[in-house]
Motif scaffolding. Structure first.
Motif, mmCIF file in Angstrom:
data_model
loop_
_atom_site.group_PDB
_atom_site.id
_atom_site.type_symbol
_atom_site.label_atom_id
_atom_site.label_comp_id
_atom_site.label_asym_id
_atom_site.label_seq_id
_atom_site.Cartn_x
_atom_site.Cartn_y
_atom_site.Cartn_z
ATOM 1 N N THR A 24 -10.930 -11.097 -56.667
ATOM 2 C CA THR A 24 -10.170 -11.886 -57.950
ATOM 3 C C THR A 24 -10.744 -13.276 -58.496
ATOM 4 O O THR A 24 -11.195 -13.619 -57.384
ATOM 5 C CB THR A 24 -8.603 -12.223 -57.280
ATOM 6 O OG1 THR A 24 -7.976 -10.998 -57.197
ATOM 7 C CG2 THR A 24 -7.769 -12.945 -59.115
ATOM 8 N N PRO B 117 -7.037 -11.842 -64.171
ATOM 9 C CA PRO B 117 -6.556 -11.321 -63.629
ATOM 10 C C PRO B 117 -4.933 -11.638 -62.958
ATOM 11 O O PRO B 117 -4.098 -10.864 -62.361
ATOM 12 C CB PRO B 117 -6.880 -12.147 -61.696
ATOM 13 C CG PRO B 117 -7.773 -13.149 -62.300
ATOM 14 C CD PRO B 117 -7.671 -12.819 -63.686
ATOM 15 N N ASP C 260 -13.391 -1.361 -56.532
ATOM 16 C CA ASP C 260 -12.783 -0.516 -56.991
ATOM 17 C C ASP C 260 -12.595 -1.043 -58.502
ATOM 18 O O ASP C 260 -11.627 0.166 -59.165
ATOM 19 C CB ASP C 260 -12.110 0.430 -56.578
ATOM 20 C CG ASP C 260 -12.398 1.331 -55.300
ATOM 21 O OD1 ASP C 260 -13.545 1.834 -55.330
ATOM 22 O OD2 ASP C 260 -11.722 1.674 -54.278
ATOM 23 N N ALA C 261 -12.419 -2.052 -58.321
ATOM 24 C CA ALA C 261 -11.654 -2.816 -59.593
ATOM 25 C C ALA C 261 -12.661 -2.820 -60.805
ATOM 26 O O ALA C 261 -13.824 -3.741 -61.170
ATOM 27 C CB ALA C 261 -10.672 -4.448 -58.978
ATOM 28 N N CYS C 262 -12.625 -2.957 -62.069
ATOM 29 C CA CYS C 262 -13.458 -3.645 -63.382
ATOM 30 C C CYS C 262 -12.876 -4.523 -63.468
ATOM 31 O O CYS C 262 -11.244 -4.736 -63.760
ATOM 32 C CB CYS C 262 -12.503 -2.446 -64.316
ATOM 33 S SG CYS C 262 -13.122 -3.279 -65.824
#
Length: 184
Positions: free
Chosen positions: A2, A39, A114-116
């Protein structure tokens, strides 16, 4: 990861600014920018801009899913559109609000795991359109470098100062020195 968008430290901002300047020059583009995903709100926030709009857009926000950057952030896929009049994902209203409406955009996602976490865009790249797939691959590489650099810096800053290793502190000092020297 984040990433606290509003709390981006100067080194992270300089890293992002360096990436957009390299992207702009590498593609002979009118502009390049990096959006990070907030975020908490999911908004896309301009964090660095080179060329058209620099100096006024940093900190500007767009709701999640807005335009090409929003599509790239949501899908996690790169995109190249040479004629934006033909793109269903382009938001002319959002572009007009920045004071610059491009004819073409190339965009790549920035991933942390895995987070854009953001999107790197190049607007109106130079006339050498014959290398289209090679250009997208190069932009993907630049986006990967930006995301890796951001993740390393963010992790280091999240570590309590008394728990940072000498090696990590040297790495941060080296990154700051490289960025300082790159700016001249």
């Amino acid at each position: 990861m984040t990433l606290p968008v509003d709390a981006a430290a100067p080194t992270e901002r300089r890293l992002l600014q360096s990436i957009v300047e390299v992207a702009r020059h590498a593609f002979g583009a009118a502009a390049s920018s990096i959006f990070l995903v907030d975020p908490d709100a999911g908004d896309l926030v301009f964090e660095a801009v080179a060329g058209e709009g620099d100096g006024q857009l940093v900190g500007s926000r767009f709701p999640a899913g807005t335009g090409i950057a929003g599509w790239v952030a949501a899908s996690g896929q790169s995109m190249l559109v040479d004629d934006l009049r033909e793109s269903e994902h382009f938001s002319g209203t959002a572009a007009a609000s920045t004071g610059y409406v491009p004819n073409s955009i190339m965009a790549a996602p920035l991933f942390s795991g895995d987070a854009c976490i953001g999107v790197l865009e190049v607007l109106d790249r130079g006339a050498d359109g014959v290398r289209e797939m090679a250009d997208v691959e190069l932009l993907d590489l630049l986006a990967d470098q930006a995301a890796i650099g951001l993740e390393l810096l963010t992790r280091l800053r999240a570590t309590a100062p008394d728990q940072r290793s000498d090696k990590a502190l040297r790495l941060l000092a080296m990154a700051e020195s490289l960025l300082e020297n790159a700016r001249g």
